[in-house]
Write an enzyme that holds these catalytic residues in place. Sequence first.
Site, mmCIF file in Angstrom:
data_model
loop_
_atom_site.group_PDB
_atom_site.id
_atom_site.type_symbol
_atom_site.label_atom_id
_atom_site.label_comp_id
_atom_site.label_asym_id
_atom_site.label_seq_id
_atom_site.Cartn_x
_atom_site.Cartn_y
_atom_site.Cartn_z
ATOM 1 C CD GLU A 139 -1.614 -2.418 1.544
ATOM 2 O OE1 GLU A 139 -0.433 -2.588 1.944
ATOM 3 O OE2 GLU A 139 -2.436 -3.346 1.464
ATOM 4 N N PRO A 167 12.256 -12.275 -1.836
ATOM 5 C CG PRO A 167 13.090 -13.788 -0.283
ATOM 6 C CD PRO A 167 13.520 -12.697 -1.216
ATOM 7 N NE ARG A 168 4.296 -8.088 -0.468
ATOM 8 C CZ ARG A 168 4.004 -7.010 -1.173
ATOM 9 N NH1 ARG A 168 4.732 -6.684 -2.224
ATOM 10 N NH2 ARG A 168 2.972 -6.265 -0.840
ATOM 11 C CG MET A 170 13.336 -3.777 4.013
ATOM 12 S SD MET A 170 11.972 -4.776 3.405
ATOM 13 C CE MET A 170 10.636 -3.588 3.496
ATOM 14 N N GLY A 171 13.323 -1.704 -0.067
ATOM 15 C CA GLY A 171 13.264 -0.514 -0.895
ATOM 16 C C GLY A 171 14.022 -0.586 -2.199
ATOM 17 C CG ASN A 173 2.539 -2.770 -8.600
ATOM 18 O OD1 ASN A 173 2.063 -2.828 -9.727
ATOM 19 N ND2 ASN A 173 2.782 -1.626 -8.003
ATOM 20 C CG LEU A 221 0.527 -1.902 -13.156
ATOM 21 C CD1 LEU A 221 -0.412 -0.795 -12.731
ATOM 22 C CD2 LEU A 221 0.410 -2.161 -14.655
ATOM 23 C CD GLU A 222 6.471 -2.350 -7.572
ATOM 24 O OE1 GLU A 222 6.460 -1.542 -6.643
ATOM 25 O OE2 GLU A 222 6.787 -3.553 -7.423
#
Length: 428
Positions: A66, A273-274, A314-315, A340, A342-343
């Site tokens: 989000e 990994p998520r 991260m990021g 996502n 679309l990334e």
Amino acid sequence: MRSRSGRSSRLARWLYSLTITLLSPLIWWRVWREWAPTHRRRERLGFIQVSGSRPRLWLHAASVGEVVTATPLIRALLEDHPDHDLVITTMTATGAERVRQTFGDRVAHHFLPLDFPGSARRFVTRLNPRLAIIAETELWPNLLAACHRRNVPVVVANGRLSAGAFRLYQRFGALSRGMLETIAWIGAKSALDADRFVELGAPSARVAVTGALKFDLDVDEATRQASRQLRASWGPRPVWIAGSTHPGEEEQVLIAHGVLRRRFPDALLILVPRHPQRFDEVNAHCLEAGERVQRLSAGSALTASTTLLLGDTMGDLMKLYGCADVAFVGGSLTPVGGHNLLEPAALGVAVVSGPHLDNLREIADTLAQSDARVQVENGQALGETLVALLSDDARRHELGEAGRAVVAANRGALARTRAKIAALLNDS
């Protein structure tokens, strides 16, 4: 009729509050680990500290996904309303870290309080925002009621209701109706989402179809340059990425990589990994599978013998997508609902997914209809698809450019959302 509806909604919220109060030990145990050393756990009970006398805008983004979706909107709010302080709340620690990495001290961050009546009232009273914005659809009855009591308009941006979420809200009809009747405006991702909100009780005049905010994804030049530099350091070898993977998917991804390396022995897999708490587990699994793994967090240059780069920071997902020739987007080979797409599409990278895409069905279908997404059913099929795409530069380029075109053609949700927010602030 309206009076009876109001009474039933209040009763439903009272029963809901009683239930979560009785379950509070379990709820508290669940969120205890979602903590950052810069925040007090008392924030979960609404005990936040605010400073300054400027008016505030509040945006809630539950977790990393989000936050990523809301990033263009957050940037727009900072640009449109420089005379306001912007406060971001998240439910998860990973979401908090993403906010910190992306925006630093340009925004304030707090953890969202648990939805106990007292915690919700305390949080809204202390924050005292001029406007509340919920990214996607994490609706908490007592928080919304606290906003309503203090005349704080609430906007739902990029509103979506999956089939499962819709059925769940239907089961608690009076509670859902009571929440939705208080929301000032809902910007729905699609006509189907809009219809579902109205059917659950949102006034139709306050619901608009804006399209998906994810299409307004803005990839800055610094990220593109970082991708180019990193990819150049690896030399001319085939590179593919599996982003935002879940348990059960890494095994399929490793099967695919084995199929690919039989055709392209020097191929490199970037595996991300998520959830960061799984980095060590996935690293061990990849080593057991015989992969020669290097972790991105180590910061050292890849060697020619490295077969797998573990994205354990991260990021950096967008930067890593930009390094790849083909991107598989996770959460789609297992029944998670997809992440996502679309990334990578925005970067012109060929997109592959599994079939489980309930969380973004309209986006997935739009990409497929424009020949901008390839769907596979398992690791073997993923490997065969990778071989085909990495053997055919023209087809791979065509797929990537089709994805880029879909993103460009569907922009506009951001402009519609920021215009409505400005109008609500002018009216308040």
